[in-house]
Design a protein around this motif. Sequence first.
Motif, short mmCIF file in Angstrom:
data_model
loop_
_atom_site.label_atom_id
_atom_site.label_comp_id
_atom_site.label_asym_id
_atom_site.label_seq_id
_atom_site.Cartn_x
_atom_site.Cartn_y
_atom_site.Cartn_z
N ILE A 60 -5.68 -7.95 -3.44
CA ILE A 60 -6.58 -8.70 -2.56
C ILE A 60 -6.90 -7.78 -1.40
O ILE A 60 -6.04 -7.06 -0.89
CB ILE A 60 -5.96 -10.04 -2.12
CG1 ILE A 60 -4.53 -9.87 -1.61
CG2 ILE A 60 -6.02 -11.03 -3.28
CD1 ILE A 60 -3.96 -11.13 -0.99
N TYR A 96 -8.26 -6.26 2.23
CA TYR A 96 -8.22 -6.56 3.66
C TYR A 96 -9.63 -6.82 4.17
O TYR A 96 -10.56 -6.07 3.85
CB TYR A 96 -7.66 -5.36 4.43
CG TYR A 96 -6.17 -5.19 4.34
CD1 TYR A 96 -5.31 -6.25 4.60
CD2 TYR A 96 -5.61 -3.96 4.02
CE1 TYR A 96 -3.92 -6.09 4.53
CE2 TYR A 96 -4.23 -3.78 3.95
CZ TYR A 96 -3.40 -4.86 4.21
OH TYR A 96 -2.05 -4.69 4.14
N HIS A 125 -15.78 -0.78 -0.36
CA HIS A 125 -16.23 0.57 -0.70
C HIS A 125 -15.90 0.83 -2.17
O HIS A 125 -15.42 -0.07 -2.88
CB HIS A 125 -15.61 1.61 0.23
CG HIS A 125 -14.11 1.61 0.28
ND1 HIS A 125 -13.32 1.84 -0.83
CD2 HIS A 125 -13.24 1.40 1.31
CE1 HIS A 125 -12.04 1.79 -0.49
NE2 HIS A 125 -11.97 1.51 0.80
N GLY A 128 -13.52 2.22 -3.65
CA GLY A 128 -12.13 1.96 -4.08
C GLY A 128 -11.95 0.51 -4.49
O GLY A 128 -11.31 0.21 -5.50
N HIS A 129 -12.52 -0.39 -3.72
CA HIS A 129 -12.43 -1.82 -4.07
C HIS A 129 -13.22 -2.10 -5.35
O HIS A 129 -12.76 -2.80 -6.24
CB HIS A 129 -12.98 -2.69 -2.93
CG HIS A 129 -12.37 -2.41 -1.59
ND1 HIS A 129 -13.09 -1.84 -0.56
CD2 HIS A 129 -11.12 -2.60 -1.12
CE1 HIS A 129 -12.30 -1.71 0.50
NE2 HIS A 129 -11.10 -2.15 0.18
N ASP A 149 -7.18 -10.47 1.51
CA ASP A 149 -5.94 -10.47 2.27
C ASP A 149 -6.35 -10.59 3.73
O ASP A 149 -6.92 -9.67 4.30
CB ASP A 149 -5.26 -9.11 2.00
CG ASP A 149 -3.84 -9.02 2.52
OD1 ASP A 149 -3.40 -9.96 3.21
OD2 ASP A 149 -3.18 -8.01 2.22
N GLY A 203 -4.08 0.31 -6.60
CA GLY A 203 -4.22 1.72 -6.30
C GLY A 203 -2.83 2.33 -6.16
O GLY A 203 -1.87 1.64 -5.84
N ASP A 205 -1.43 3.95 -3.93
CA ASP A 205 -0.79 3.83 -2.62
C ASP A 205 -0.05 2.52 -2.43
O ASP A 205 0.79 2.41 -1.54
CB ASP A 205 -1.85 3.97 -1.51
CG ASP A 205 -2.99 2.98 -1.70
OD1 ASP A 205 -3.44 2.79 -2.84
OD2 ASP A 205 -3.43 2.37 -0.71
N TRP A 251 -7.16 7.77 -6.90
CA TRP A 251 -8.11 7.63 -5.79
C TRP A 251 -9.34 8.49 -6.02
O TRP A 251 -9.26 9.57 -6.61
CB TRP A 251 -7.43 8.04 -4.47
CG TRP A 251 -6.75 6.88 -3.83
CD1 TRP A 251 -5.97 5.96 -4.45
CD2 TRP A 251 -6.81 6.52 -2.45
NE1 TRP A 251 -5.54 5.03 -3.53
CE2 TRP A 251 -6.03 5.35 -2.30
CE3 TRP A 251 -7.43 7.06 -1.33
CZ2 TRP A 251 -5.87 4.72 -1.07
CZ3 TRP A 251 -7.27 6.43 -0.11
CH2 TRP A 251 -6.50 5.26 0.01
N TRP A 252 -10.44 8.02 -5.48
CA TRP A 252 -11.71 8.77 -5.53
C TRP A 252 -11.88 9.61 -4.28
O TRP A 252 -11.68 9.10 -3.16
CB TRP A 252 -12.90 7.80 -5.61
CG TRP A 252 -13.01 7.10 -6.91
CD1 TRP A 252 -12.48 5.88 -7.22
CD2 TRP A 252 -13.68 7.58 -8.07
NE1 TRP A 252 -12.78 5.57 -8.53
CE2 TRP A 252 -13.53 6.59 -9.07
CE3 TRP A 252 -14.42 8.73 -8.38
CZ2 TRP A 252 -14.06 6.72 -10.35
CZ3 TRP A 252 -14.95 8.85 -9.66
CH2 TRP A 252 -14.77 7.86 -10.62
N1 MSP Z 1 -4.49 -5.87 1.18
C1 MSP Z 1 -3.83 -4.79 0.53
C2 MSP Z 1 -3.50 -5.14 -0.90
C3 MSP Z 1 -2.67 -6.37 -1.09
S1 MSP Z 1 -2.44 -6.75 -2.76
C4 MSP Z 1 -1.30 -7.97 -2.78
C5 MSP Z 1 -4.72 -3.56 0.56
N2 MSP Z 1 -6.01 -3.76 0.76
S2 MSP Z 1 -7.12 -2.62 0.93
O1 MSP Z 1 -8.35 -3.32 1.07
O2 MSP Z 1 -6.77 -1.73 1.96
O3 MSP Z 1 -7.10 -1.72 -0.33
C6 MSP Z 1 -7.31 -2.21 -1.61
C7 MSP Z 1 -7.31 -1.16 -2.67
O4 MSP Z 1 -8.29 -0.15 -2.46
C8 MSP Z 1 -5.98 -0.44 -2.88
O5 MSP Z 1 -5.58 -0.64 -4.22
C9 MSP Z 1 -6.32 1.01 -2.65
O6 MSP Z 1 -5.61 1.85 -3.53
C10 MSP Z 1 -7.78 1.04 -2.98
N3 MSP Z 1 -8.46 2.21 -2.45
C11 MSP Z 1 -8.72 2.50 -1.14
N4 MSP Z 1 -9.37 3.70 -1.09
C12 MSP Z 1 -9.53 4.20 -2.34
C13 MSP Z 1 -10.18 5.31 -2.91
N5 MSP Z 1 -10.73 6.25 -2.16
N6 MSP Z 1 -10.21 5.40 -4.26
C14 MSP Z 1 -9.71 4.44 -5.07
N7 MSP Z 1 -9.10 3.37 -4.58
C15 MSP Z 1 -8.86 3.30 -3.22
O7 MSP Z 1 -4.21 -2.47 0.39
#
Ligand code: MSP
Length: 510
Positions: free
Chosen positions: A11, A13, A19, A21-22, A50, A257, A259, A288-289
Motif C-alpha cells: 500500500i 504512502y 511514480h 515504482g508504484h 498507507d 520492492g 527495500d 528498482w528502476w
Molecule cells: N507504505 C509502504 C509500504 C507498506 S506495504 C504494507 C511504502 N510505500 S511507498 O509508497 O514508499 O513505496 C511503495 C513501493 O514502491 C515499494 O515497494 C518500493 O520498493 C517501490 N519503489 C519505490 N521506488 C522504486 C523504484 N525506483 N523502482 C521500483 N520500485 C520502487 O514503502
Amino acid sequence: MNGTFYITTPIYYVNDVPHIGHAYTTVAADALARYHRMKGHKVFFLTGTDEHGEKVQKTAAVQGITPRELADRVVTRFQGLTPALDITNDDFIRTSEPRHYASVQALFRKSLANGDIYLGEYEGWYCTPDESYWTDLQLVDGKCPECRRPVEKRKEPSYFFRLSKYQKPLLDYYEKNPKFIRPESRRNEVVSFVAGGLNDLSLSRTSLTWGIPVPDNPGHVIYVWYDALTNYITGVGYPDGGPLFDTFWPADVHLVGKDILRFHAVFWPAFLMSAGVAPPLGVFAHGWWTVEGQKMSKSLGNVVDPYEMVRTYGADAFRYFLLREVPFGLDGDFSRKALVHRVNSELANDFGNLINRTLGMLGKYFGGTVPSPGAAEGADLALVSRSREVMAAVDAAMEELEFHKALAASWELVKAANKYVDTSAPWALAKDPARRERLGTVLYNILEAARICVLLSAPFIPAAAQKMWEALGCDGRVDAARLGAAGAWGGLKAGVALPKSAVAFPRIEE
Ligand code: MSP
C-alpha cells in the motif's frame, strides 16, 4: 492455493504522488491476477494506500493541511491508476478506513493478551524540529540525517513486540516453505538476517498523533508498519472472518520492492504467528528502476509519471515494457528510447504484422471468411506442437513470476508463426487453383497461432489483446477465456466472416 489466488501490492504512502515504482508493482500484480483468472482460479487482488505515520503527518504540516485532507487529496491519484493502467484490483484499501482500525486493534489485542506485546521504554536520538527518532547508525556526524541539526537522547514509553521470540519459528517457517521468499537470492539475505538474532520491536509512539490508537491506551499510536502490514488481512475481512477470509487467507503472494522485503518476510509473519493467524504463503521482492542510468529523484527532475506514460505511449505499451524489459526481481533501467524500440519492434512489427498480414491475405483470398483446414502436413504439425510447448513454457514462467520469460516464450510463437507464413508462402499457393485447399489450411493455421498468441498476451496488453481477439472473430472478452479450453489448437471456427478492421499495433513515432 486451491483453485484460489490472493495477490497484493504494497500500500502506497500518500505523502507523494505515484511514480514508475508504484506502477511497476501494480502492473505486475495485475498481469498475474489476470493470468490466474484465465487459468480458472478464483482471484482476489488487493491494492491501496498507507495513510498514517510520521511521513504523512509531516508532509501535511508542511502543506498547512490535516493529514486526512492530504490523504483524501492524494488517494485519488493512486485510485486513478486503476483505470489508467487497466488494473483489475478487486478492492482498494485505505488504512484510514474504520474497517482497518478494527482490524489492527483486534490483531494488536491478540498479541497483547498472550504477552507478546508489552509496555516498555523506547530510547533513541530525537530531532525536535523534525519530530523524529534516529538510531546511532542513522546519525550523520552525530546529527539528524534529515536536517543536520543537533539531536538529543530521549526516552518515551512504548509498547514492544517480542520479535526475539520468533527467531526460531521464522527460521522453521522459511525452511518448511522454501518458496516463501523469492527470488532465491533475497531469501538467503533474509535467512541470514534472522539467524543473526532479532531485537524486540518498538510498536508505538506517544510523540505521534496521526495513526491508530493502541486499544485502551489512546496516548499511544501504533507503529505505522504494524498498521500498514495488517491491511492484507483487513482487505479480506479480518477480524470478522467470513467467506472472503476463509477463501483467500493466507495470501498466495505479496509483491513488494526489495527495500521493504524485511518488513514482509520477518515482521509480518511474526505478528501473524503471534496472533494465531496463518502467515502468507509467499513474498516476492522485485528490483528498482533507475531512469536513463540515474537514480530517480525529484531533485534530478527525472521521476517517471505513469499518467504521462499512458498519455504518450498508451497503457499497453507501458505495461509491456515494464514486464518485458527486466527480469522481475532484478534492477533495471527505464528509458523512453528503449520503450519505443521494444514497442515498435516487438508489438508493432512482430505481433502487429503477423495479425495484419494474415487478415490482409484472408481478405484477399477468402473474402475475409475463415477457411476449413484440410489434412495437416509436417510444418503444420510442427506449428501445433510449438504452440503447445509455448503454452507450457509460459505457464512455468508465470508460476515463478518470470514475466519477461513468459513474454519471450509467447513471442517465440509469434516468430514461429511469422516463419510459417514465410515458408508456406500463401501468395505462391494462391496462384495455383489446385492448391486452394492447402492455401486454406495454411491461412487457418496462421490465424490459429495468432489467436493463441493473443490469448497469451492478454494479461500483459489487455486492451490490444481484446481488439485483436475481436478481429479474429472470437466471441466475448479475451480475459474471460480459459487458457485450458481456449488454448487448445483448433478453437478458431471455420466459416466465420471476420470483421473488417485495421488492428495493427500502431508504431510509435520516434
Ligand atoms: N507504505 C509502504 C509500504 C507498506 S506495504 C504494507 C511504502 N510505500 S511507498 O509508497 O514508499 O513505496 C511503495 C513501493 O514502491 C515499494 O515497494 C518500493 O520498493 C517501490 N519503489 C519505490 N521506488 C522504486 C523504484 N525506483 N523502482 C521500483 N520500485 C520502487 O514503502
